[in-house]
Design an enzyme around this catalytic site. Structure first.
Site, mmCIF file in Angstrom:
data_model
loop_
_atom_site.group_PDB
_atom_site.id
_atom_site.type_symbol
_atom_site.label_atom_id
_atom_site.label_comp_id
_atom_site.label_asym_id
_atom_site.label_seq_id
_atom_site.Cartn_x
_atom_site.Cartn_y
_atom_site.Cartn_z
ATOM 1 N N CYS A 28 7.166 -13.737 0.117
ATOM 2 C CA CYS A 28 7.341 -12.613 1.041
ATOM 3 C C CYS A 28 6.167 -12.612 2.008
ATOM 4 O O CYS A 28 5.016 -12.748 1.597
ATOM 5 C CB CYS A 28 7.354 -11.301 0.265
ATOM 6 N N CYS A 87 13.272 -3.662 2.710
ATOM 7 C CA CYS A 87 12.900 -4.552 1.599
ATOM 8 C C CYS A 87 13.646 -4.175 0.323
ATOM 9 O O CYS A 87 13.382 -3.130 -0.272
ATOM 10 C CB CYS A 87 11.403 -4.454 1.369
ATOM 11 N N ASN A 126 0.783 0.368 5.926
ATOM 12 C CA ASN A 126 1.439 -0.312 4.816
ATOM 13 C C ASN A 126 2.339 -1.398 5.378
ATOM 14 O O ASN A 126 3.207 -1.106 6.195
ATOM 15 C CB ASN A 126 2.265 0.691 3.993
ATOM 16 N N GLY A 127 2.128 -2.628 4.904
ATOM 17 C CA GLY A 127 2.950 -3.735 5.378
ATOM 18 C C GLY A 127 2.092 -4.906 5.775
ATOM 19 O O GLY A 127 0.871 -4.865 5.654
ATOM 20 N N GLY A 181 -0.799 0.895 -4.920
ATOM 21 C CA GLY A 181 -2.074 0.240 -4.640
ATOM 22 C C GLY A 181 -3.158 0.799 -5.512
ATOM 23 O O GLY A 181 -3.374 2.006 -5.545
ATOM 24 N N CYS A 238 16.320 -6.777 3.816
ATOM 25 C CA CYS A 238 15.668 -8.081 3.824
ATOM 26 C C CYS A 238 15.782 -8.620 2.408
ATOM 27 O O CYS A 238 15.330 -7.992 1.452
ATOM 28 C CB CYS A 238 14.189 -7.963 4.215
ATOM 29 N N TYR A 252 11.513 -3.417 -7.961
ATOM 30 C CA TYR A 252 10.262 -3.345 -8.703
ATOM 31 C C TYR A 252 9.291 -2.297 -8.205
ATOM 32 O O TYR A 252 8.667 -1.587 -8.988
ATOM 33 C CB TYR A 252 9.575 -4.718 -8.623
ATOM 34 N N CYS A 277 0.832 -1.188 0.000
ATOM 35 C CA CYS A 277 0.000 0.000 0.000
ATOM 36 C C CYS A 277 0.870 1.242 0.000
ATOM 37 O O CYS A 277 2.077 1.175 0.205
ATOM 38 C CB CYS A 277 -0.836 0.035 1.270
#
Ligand code: AMP
Length: 462
Positions: A388, A242, A106-107, A31, A439, A248, A5
Site C-alpha cells: 500500500c 481504503c 492522515n495518509g 497510531g 481501493c 483491520y 494516523c
C-alpha cells in the site's frame, strides 16, 4: 515513510483541548508512536507533542497550559521506529508572514519526494522527513492572497492520501483528498463542529455524527459559519476508499465511509463461511481483529464461537516491532491459548489477514500444542499481494507471503489443515458496495493511478 494516523479537531468550545485529548484516546488504535495537540485562543497557537501513547504524553499540567477554543490533535504511527525524529511528530505548527497555522495529516502522498526536491531547490528548509511538511511549505509559498486559495493551490499539487485538519488562529478546516482514501467524519458537540478520523471519537465525547467529509471536499469553519468547497477536478479521480480500513484498521464501533465497521466486518465472516465451509467443533478468532468476522462465520455456519485465544492487551500491536526476531516473540507475548477449550477439537481459526505468515504459523503451532486436533485457518480478506502506498503499513512485495506463494503453499507454510481466504468479489459485496467505491490495490494491484517509480524504489529499500 509510511504513516497511518488518527486526527481530531474541534471548533469554538471552551474545553477544546480536553475534548481533543479524549478524541485522541478513542483514536489511539490508529497510531501509538506519538501524539500531539495544537490549540488557539484566537491570537496564538500553542502546542504540545511527544513520543508515546496519549495517556503518557498528556499529563494534567500540560493540558492546563494548553488553552484555546479551537484545537486539533494527531496520533501517529510510523514504521521508522525509535530512530524517528521528534520533528516528525504532528500537528506541524509553523509561523509565516501572515500568521500561524497547524496541520494534522492522515495518509500518504505518493509525490511528496518529488515536491520536496523541488521545494528544496527553491530554498525551502525542512525540519523533519514526513510528507506532511510538504503541504505546509506549499501553502506558505502560494502567491494567492486568501488562506483558502493558498490551501487549494497547495492541495491541487498533491497526489495520494490526505485526510487533513488545518487550523489558523481563527479557522478550522477539514479536507479529504479527491480519491477519499482515508476516512474523515464530521460531527457536532453542543453546537461546536467536530472532525475525527472515525466516529468512535464522537461517541466518547458525546458528539453527534453528522456526515463524512466528502472526497475532494474542503470544509471551512470560521466566525461560527460552516462553508463547503470542492477541489477542482475531483470528479476525474476515481473514488478509492481504503477497504483495508474495514478489514483491520478501523475500530468496529466506528462508522466510516458511511457504514458500520462492525456490520461490514461481520458480513465478511458470514461470506467467508459460505465460501469456505469446513466441518469443525469450534470457531475461534485471533483477537482482536478476528473477533467480529469469527462471530459472522459462527452465526452463518452454526458452529459455536469460543474465545480459544486470549490476548494480553498491554503489549501493543506486534507489527510495530522493528525486526523479525522481536516480532516472533511478540506473538507469544500477545496471545495465549486455553487448552481446556481446544483439547481434541477440530478448530476453525479466523484472522483478518496474513501479511508475512509468521503470526499464523505461530498461532497454529500454539493451538496444536494446546491440544487442537485439526486447525483450519480462514482469512476474512483476500490474499494481501501488493504494498500500500496510501498509508497502510505493509511490507515490501517480497515479504508479503501471498505475492509469491499460492494458497496451497501458504497453507503448508503456516502448517494448517486447510486455508481459505475471502474472495475479492465476496468482500466488495459484503461491504455493500461496488468496486468503483474502494481501493483494493493491496489485493489486486489495481492502484487508482500510476505509482511513481521513485516511490516504489523507496518502498523496496524500506
Ligand atoms: P504476519 O505475521 O506478518 O502474517 O501478520 C499477520 C497479522 O498482522 C494479522 O494478525 C493481522 O491482524 C495483522 N496485520 C495485518 N495488517 C496489519 C497492519 N497493516 N498493521 C499491523 N498489523 C497488521
Amino acid at each position: 515513510m509510511k504513516e497511518y494516523c488518527g486526527v481530531f479537531g474541534i471548533y469554538n468550545n471552551p474545553n477544546a483541548v480536553y475534548y481533543t485529548y479524549l478524541g485522541l484516546y478513542a483514536l489511539q488504535h490508529r497510531g501509538q508512536e506519538s501524539a500531539g495537540i495544537a490549540a488557539t485562543d484566537g491570537n496564538k497557537i500553542g502546542y504540545y507533542r511527544d513520543f508515546g501513547l496519549v495517556s503518557s504524553v498528556f499529563k494534567s499540567s500540560v493540558l492546563r497550559e494548553l488553552s484555546g477554543f479551537i484545537a486539533i490533535g494527531h496520533n501517529r504511527y510510523s514504521t521508522s521506529g525509535a530512530s524517528d525524529s521528534p520533528d516528525n511528530i504532528q500537528p506541524i505548527v509553523v509561523s509565516y508572514k501572515y500568521g500561524q497555522m497547524a496541520v494534522a495529516h492522515n495518509g500518504n502522498l505518493v509525490n511528496a519526494l518529488e515536491l520536496r526536491e523541488k521545494l528544496e531547490e527553491e530554498g525551502s528548509i525542512f525540519r523533519g522527513t514526513t510528507d506532511s511538511e510538504v503541504i505546509v511549505h506549499l501553502i506558505v509559498k502560494s502567491k494567492k492572497k486568501k488562506f483558502l486559495d493558498k490551501l487549494i493551490d497547495a492541495l491541487v499539487r498533491l497526489k495520494g492520501a490526505y485526510s487533513l485538519l488545518v487550523m489558523t488562529n481563527k479557522k478550522l478546516i477539514a479536507v479529504r483528498d479527491p480519491w477519499g482514501f482515508r476516512p474523515l467524519c464530521m460531527g457536532e458537540l453542543d453546537g461546536s463542529p467536530v472532525f475525527a478520523s472515525e466516529t468512535c471519537a464522537f461517541d466518547l465525547i458525546g458528539a453527534k455524527y453528522l456526515r463524512d467529509v466528502e472526497p475532494g471536499e474542503i470544509i471551512v469553519v470560521e466566525n461560527g459559519a460552516i462553508s463547503s468547497y470542492r477541489l477542482p477536478e475531483t470528479e476525474n479521480c476515481p473514488r478509492s476508499q481504503c477497504i483495508f480500513e474495514f478489514v483491520y484498521f478501523a475500530r468496529p464501533d466506528s462508522k466510516i465511509f458511511g457504514k458500520s465497521v462492525y456490520d461490514v466486518r461481520k458480513a465478511f465472516g458470514r461470506r467467508l463461511a459460505k465460501e469456505h465451509p469446513v466441518e469443525a467443533d469450534i470457531v475461534i478468532p485471533v483477537p482482536d481483529s478476528g473477533v467480529v468476522p469469527a462471530l459472522g462465520y459462527s452465526q452463518e455456519s452454526g458452529i459455536p464461537f469460543e474465545m480459544g485465544l486470549i490476548r494480553n492487551h498491554y503489549v501493543g500491536r506486534t507489527f510495530i516491532k522493528p525486526d523479525q526476531k522481536l516480532r516472533d516473540i511478540g506473538v507469544k507475548v500477545k496471545l495465549n491459548p486455553i487448552p481446556e477449550l481446544l483439547e481434541g477439537k477440530r478448530v476453525i481459526v479466523i484472522d483478518d489477514s496474513i501479511v508475512r505468515g509468521t503470526t499464523s504459523r505461530k498461532i497454529i503451532r500454539m493451538l496444536r500444542e494446546a491440544g487442537a486436533k485439526e486447525v483450519h485457518m480462514r482469512i476474512s480478506s483476500p490474499p494481501t499481494k501488493f504494498p500500500c502506498y496510501f498509508g497502510i503499513d505493509t511490507p515490501t512485495k517480497d515479504q508479503l507471503i501471498a505475492s509469491n506463494h499460492s494458497v496451497e503453499e501458504i497453507c503448508k507454510y503456516i502448517e494448517a489443515d486447510s486455508l481459505g481466504y475471502l474472495s475479492l468479489e465476496g468482500m466488495i459485496e459484503a461491504a455493500g458496495g461496488n468496486f468503483s467505491e474502494y481501493c483494493t490495490a493491496c489485493f489486486n494491484g489495481e492502484y487508482p493511478f500510476n505509482i511513481p517509480e521513485s516511490v516504489e524504489r523507496q518502498a523496496e529499500k524500506k
